[in-house]
Write a protein that holds these residues in place. Structure first.
Motif, PDB file in Angstrom:
ATOM      1  N   ILE A  15       5.436   0.580 -12.686  1.00  0.00           N
ATOM      2  CA  ILE A  15       4.661  -0.650 -12.883  1.00  0.00           C
ATOM      3  C   ILE A  15       5.156  -1.748 -11.946  1.00  0.00           C
ATOM      4  N   SER A  16       6.477  -1.857 -11.795  1.00  0.00           N
ATOM      5  CA  SER A  16       7.054  -2.838 -10.868  1.00  0.00           C
ATOM      6  C   SER A  16       6.547  -2.612  -9.454  1.00  0.00           C
ATOM      7  N   SER A  17       6.453  -1.345  -9.067  1.00  0.00           N
ATOM      8  CA  SER A  17       5.986  -1.008  -7.721  1.00  0.00           C
ATOM      9  C   SER A  17       4.587  -1.548  -7.462  1.00  0.00           C
ATOM     10  N   ILE A  18       3.713  -1.369  -8.437  1.00  0.00           N
ATOM     11  CA  ILE A  18       2.334  -1.858  -8.294  1.00  0.00           C
ATOM     12  C   ILE A  18       2.320  -3.381  -8.211  1.00  0.00           C
ATOM     13  N   LYS A  19       3.117  -4.021  -9.056  1.00  0.00           N
ATOM     14  CA  LYS A  19       3.187  -5.494  -9.044  1.00  0.00           C
ATOM     15  C   LYS A  19       3.670  -6.001  -7.686  1.00  0.00           C
ATOM     16  N   LEU A  20       4.511  -5.187  -7.010  1.00  0.00           N
ATOM     17  CA  LEU A  20       5.076  -5.592  -5.726  1.00  0.00           C
ATOM     18  C   LEU A  20       4.199  -5.197  -4.538  1.00  0.00           C
ATOM     19  N   GLY A  21       3.064  -4.551  -4.810  1.00  0.00           N
ATOM     20  CA  GLY A  21       2.127  -4.278  -3.727  1.00  0.00           C
ATOM     21  C   GLY A  21       1.850  -2.828  -3.397  1.00  0.00           C
ATOM     22  N   ALA A  22       2.517  -1.886  -4.092  1.00  0.00           N
ATOM     23  CA  ALA A  22       2.230  -0.477  -3.837  1.00  0.00           C
ATOM     24  C   ALA A  22       0.784  -0.165  -4.221  1.00  0.00           C
ATOM     25  N   ALA A  23       0.188   0.795  -3.529  1.00  0.00           N
ATOM     26  CA  ALA A  23      -1.204   1.154  -3.802  1.00  0.00           C
ATOM     27  C   ALA A  23      -1.317   2.050  -5.022  1.00  0.00           C
ATOM     28  N   SER A  24      -0.327   2.944  -5.190  1.00  0.00           N
ATOM     29  CA  SER A  24      -0.376   3.889  -6.306  1.00  0.00           C
ATOM     30  C   SER A  24       1.025   4.345  -6.665  1.00  0.00           C
ATOM     31  N   ALA A  25       1.171   4.843  -7.887  1.00  0.00           N
ATOM     32  CA  ALA A  25       2.463   5.375  -8.325  1.00  0.00           C
ATOM     33  C   ALA A  25       2.216   6.537  -9.275  1.00  0.00           C
ATOM     34  N   LEU A  26       2.975   7.610  -9.089  1.00  0.00           N
ATOM     35  CA  LEU A  26       2.973   8.738 -10.008  1.00  0.00           C
ATOM     36  C   LEU A  26       4.272   8.660 -10.795  1.00  0.00           C
ATOM     37  N   ALA A  27       4.167   8.511 -12.132  1.00  0.00           N
ATOM     38  CA  ALA A  27       5.334   8.382 -13.000  1.00  0.00           C
ATOM     39  C   ALA A  27       5.501   9.677 -13.784  1.00  0.00           C
ATOM     40  N   VAL A  28       6.687  10.294 -13.666  1.00  0.00           N
ATOM     41  CA  VAL A  28       6.917  11.628 -14.225  1.00  0.00           C
ATOM     42  C   VAL A  28       8.139  11.628 -15.138  1.00  0.00           C
ATOM     43  N   ASP A  29       8.018  12.284 -16.284  1.00  0.00           N
ATOM     44  CA  ASP A  29       9.157  12.429 -17.192  1.00  0.00           C
ATOM     45  C   ASP A  29       8.969  13.706 -18.009  1.00  0.00           C
ATOM     46  N   ILE A  30      10.069  14.339 -18.380  1.00  0.00           N
ATOM     47  CA  ILE A  30       9.977  15.574 -19.170  1.00  0.00           C
ATOM     48  C   ILE A  30       9.776  15.287 -20.646  1.00  0.00           C
ATOM     49  N   ASN A  81       0.796  -1.233   0.000  1.00  0.00           N
ATOM     50  CA  ASN A  81       0.000   0.000   0.000  1.00  0.00           C
ATOM     51  C   ASN A  81       0.828   1.283   0.000  1.00  0.00           C
ATOM     52  N   ASP A  82       2.089   1.184  -0.388  1.00  0.00           N
ATOM     53  CA  ASP A  82       2.924   2.380  -0.503  1.00  0.00           C
ATOM     54  C   ASP A  82       2.398   3.326  -1.585  1.00  0.00           C
ATOM     55  N   LYS A  83       2.689   4.598  -1.380  1.00  0.00           N
ATOM     56  CA  LYS A  83       2.443   5.633  -2.389  1.00  0.00           C
ATOM     57  C   LYS A  83       3.812   5.971  -2.991  1.00  0.00           C
ATOM     58  N   VAL A  84       3.967   5.748  -4.293  1.00  0.00           N
ATOM     59  CA  VAL A  84       5.289   5.797  -4.936  1.00  0.00           C
ATOM     60  C   VAL A  84       5.374   6.942  -5.939  1.00  0.00           C
ATOM     61  N   LEU A  85       6.550   7.571  -5.992  1.00  0.00           N
ATOM     62  CA  LEU A  85       6.863   8.574  -7.012  1.00  0.00           C
ATOM     63  C   LEU A  85       8.034   8.057  -7.835  1.00  0.00           C
ATOM     64  N   ASP A  86       7.850   7.984  -9.155  1.00  0.00           N
ATOM     65  CA  ASP A  86       8.894   7.534 -10.079  1.00  0.00           C
ATOM     66  C   ASP A  86       9.291   8.731 -10.935  1.00  0.00           C
ATOM     67  N   LEU A  87      10.419   9.339 -10.597  1.00  0.00           N
ATOM     68  CA  LEU A  87      10.866  10.568 -11.256  1.00  0.00           C
ATOM     69  C   LEU A  87      11.881  10.234 -12.345  1.00  0.00           C
ATOM     70  N   GLY A  88      11.585  10.661 -13.568  1.00  0.00           N
ATOM     71  CA  GLY A  88      12.400  10.273 -14.714  1.00  0.00           C
ATOM     72  C   GLY A  88      12.009   8.866 -15.121  1.00  0.00           C
TER      73      GLY A  88
END
Length: 310
Positions: free
Chosen positions: A190-205, A175-182
């Protein structure tokens, strides 16, 4: 689609004139491969972390001008015209060897041929990366991510991404809340969700990275839990995350030392990668000086990844 590629070996002095000449002959596009210019950039900026010795040497010592013409051109006439123009140009410019190489190229050479080398592989202890065009029979204990890298960085084969994922597998909690920067392809989100995180924000320029990331998110059925955003850290609403991935380059990681604190709370795990070994001490000092505690670090090849606790 097929193209006629003209390649001319020349000098720095004549490269622009030859490029212009080829455009006048009807080239749809040109490219100048100048090893001296590249080496000059390296002298100015010693922190181009991804430029290893092998890359520098691969450029050789010749300046190469390339141009692409439509397939319906008369190849023999085109080559003859270019030869005559080079002779005239040589009377007032050092054109060097002036060797002309003509090839017929097909889009498929660079669009899809690389796929034959990208096969399913073990990304971490639990995760397997499977290209979208490959079949794979997974074991019951494996988590499979279907990935199409497109034009974005992040196939999982580079040491920097792999180490980030390995640390993520260790430090992500349910249930972690994850930030993937770059985020590149969004492989870490996606790996984070597969491993059990609740949500992830993925950011890239990069626009292409976000496009590829969206396709991968949909392909892995995590669109309800992974949010994509084009931009930088400063464009993200300041809120606390349980775990943050920053897999970029050392210069950017250093720039974020202070600003990333606005996105951490007590117990936030910060995973840094993309750090060339020679920058390791610099990164460690910068982050510990603002209160982050080093949990562990990993090394693969010339690269270092670090896990910190806020």
């Amino acid at each position: 689609m097929k193209w006629i590629e003209i390649q001319i070996t020349t000098t720095q002095q004549a490269q622009e004139a030859i490029s212009e000449l080829l455009i006048e002959k009807g080239a749809k596009g040109t490219e100048i491969v100048d090893p001296y210019a590249f080496k000059d950039v390296l002298k100015i900026n010693e922190y181009l972390d991804y430029a290893d010795d092998g890359l520098v040497e691969s450029y050789g010592s010749d300046v190469i001008v390339k141009a692409w013409f439509s397939e319906d051109c008369d190849m023999d006439k085109l080559e003859s015209d270019i030869e005559n123009s080079l002779i005239r140009l040589k009377s007032f410019l050092d054109t060097g060897a002036g060797v002309i190489v003509v090839r017929l190229r097909d889009d498929s050479e660079w669009k899809d041929n690389w796929k034959q080398y990208f096969k399913p592989f073990k990304f971490t202890n639990k995760i397997v990366i499977k290209p979208s065009w490959e079949n794979y029979n997974s074991n019951s204990d494996e988590l499979v991510i279907e990935l199409d890298p497109g034009m974005a960085f992040g196939t999982g084969t580079h040491e920097t991404t792999k180490m980030c994922a390995m640390l993520g597998e260790k430090y992500i909690k349910q249930n972690d809340k994850v930030l993937d920067l770059g985020c590149g392809t969004a492989i870490l989100a996606i790996s984070s969700i597969k491993l059990g995180a609740a949500s992830a924000l993925a950011v890239d320029i990069d626009t292409q990275a976000i496009k590829t990331a969206k396709e991968n998110v949909l392909r892995n059925n995590v669109e309800g839990r992974v949010t994509l955003k084009q931009g930088e850290l400063k464009d993200i609403k300041k809120e606390k995350y349980d775990l943050i991935f920053i897999n970029i380059i050392a210069d950017i990681i250093l720039e974020l030392t202070q600003s990333v604190k606005a996105y951490t709370g007590t117990g936030t795990r910060l995973l840094l990668s993309g750090i060339i070994k020679t920058r390791r001490d610099e990164i460690l000092e910068a982050y510990t000086s603002v209160g982050f505690k080093l949990l562990e670090e990993m090394e693969q090849g010339d690269w270092v990844a670090m896990a910190f606790n806020a």
